[in-house]
Design a protein around this motif. Structure first.
Motif, mmCIF file in Angstrom:
data_model
loop_
_atom_site.group_PDB
_atom_site.id
_atom_site.type_symbol
_atom_site.label_atom_id
_atom_site.label_comp_id
_atom_site.label_asym_id
_atom_site.label_seq_id
_atom_site.Cartn_x
_atom_site.Cartn_y
_atom_site.Cartn_z
ATOM 1 N N ALA A 15 4.202 -3.268 -7.028
ATOM 2 C CA ALA A 15 4.256 -3.050 -4.439
ATOM 3 C C ALA A 15 2.704 -2.467 -4.198
ATOM 4 O O ALA A 15 1.513 -2.490 -5.242
ATOM 5 C CB ALA A 15 4.415 -1.031 -4.702
ATOM 6 N N THR A 17 -1.134 -1.731 -3.652
ATOM 7 C CA THR A 17 -1.516 -0.472 -2.885
ATOM 8 C C THR A 17 -2.848 -0.705 -3.282
ATOM 9 O O THR A 17 -3.660 -1.910 -3.364
ATOM 10 C CB THR A 17 -1.429 0.478 -4.813
ATOM 11 N N GLY A 18 -3.594 0.254 -2.885
ATOM 12 C CA GLY A 18 -5.098 -0.288 -3.061
ATOM 13 C C GLY A 18 -6.020 -0.710 -3.940
ATOM 14 O O GLY A 18 -6.782 -1.165 -3.965
ATOM 15 N N GLU A 19 -5.483 -0.137 -4.950
ATOM 16 C CA GLU A 19 -5.834 -0.210 -6.653
ATOM 17 C C GLU A 19 -5.949 -1.714 -6.878
ATOM 18 O O GLU A 19 -6.259 -2.353 -6.887
ATOM 19 C CB GLU A 19 -5.925 0.861 -6.962
ATOM 20 N N GLY A 20 -4.393 -1.298 -6.833
ATOM 21 C CA GLY A 20 -3.685 -3.396 -7.140
ATOM 22 C C GLY A 20 -4.902 -4.105 -5.965
ATOM 23 O O GLY A 20 -5.056 -5.105 -7.531
#
Length: 175
Positions: A15, A17-20
């Motif tokens: 999914a 995400t900001g970190e991804g």
């Protein structure tokens, strides 16, 4: 294996995400620029920016993304103009200085204004400078996208550009 081709799918899916997203963009090297402007009291402001791209040649337009709430962005929006200093390979220290938030950064570098310059030119550190007038700006998340029409380009000596990716600075290889 994928159903349609019978080949092994080596791409991991997750999914967003900001970190991804940040991890994905770290692997996309880019040039390094310092965006500068003067406020209404003619004080210089500037910040390191790697979120920069050309948009169109007619009229010459570029796009920068700046953190909402930054004093540099406030000066740009207030004056309606800014300069983009494309840094050369030996200007890593300047890139780090302008990324640091140090309030005395302009006391630590050589800069000047042209007669009708849109913001400070970092003459010792820039391989080229674009003076821009805002065409439009709009907020996106915690940043503001600014489209600037370039009205003047100043070239310095031909030097290799400074690059940034994978959380480190690099240099375009010799050809």
């Amino acid at each position: 294996m994928t159903e349609s081709t019978g080949t092994v799918d080596h791409m991991a899916r997750a999914a967003a995400t900001g970190e991804g997203f940040r991890a994905m963009m770290r692997g996309f090297p880019t040039g390094v620029a310092v965006v500068t402007a003067l406020d209404r009291d003619n004080r210089p402001w500037g910040m390191t920016c790697s979120s920069l791209c050309s948009v169109t040649l007619e009229p010459p337009t570029l796009l920068v993304c700046l953190r909402d709430g930054s004093p540099t962005l406030a000066a740009i929006l207030d004056r309606g103009e800014f300069a983009v200093n494309l840094l050369h390979a030996d200007a890593q220290g300047t890139a780090e200085l302008f990324a640091s938030g140090d309030r005395d950064r302009f006391d630590r570098v050589f800069w000047q204004l042209g007669g009708d310059g849109a913001g400070p030119h970092l003459r010792d550190d820039a391989r080229a400078v674009a003076d821009c007038r805002i065409r439009t700006s709009y907020p996106v998340g915690d940043h503001v996208v600014v489209l600037g029409e370039v009205y003047r380009v100043t070239h310095g000596p031909e030097r290799r550009p400074l690059l940034y990716g994978l959380r480190r600075y690099g240099v375009w290889p010799h050809t």
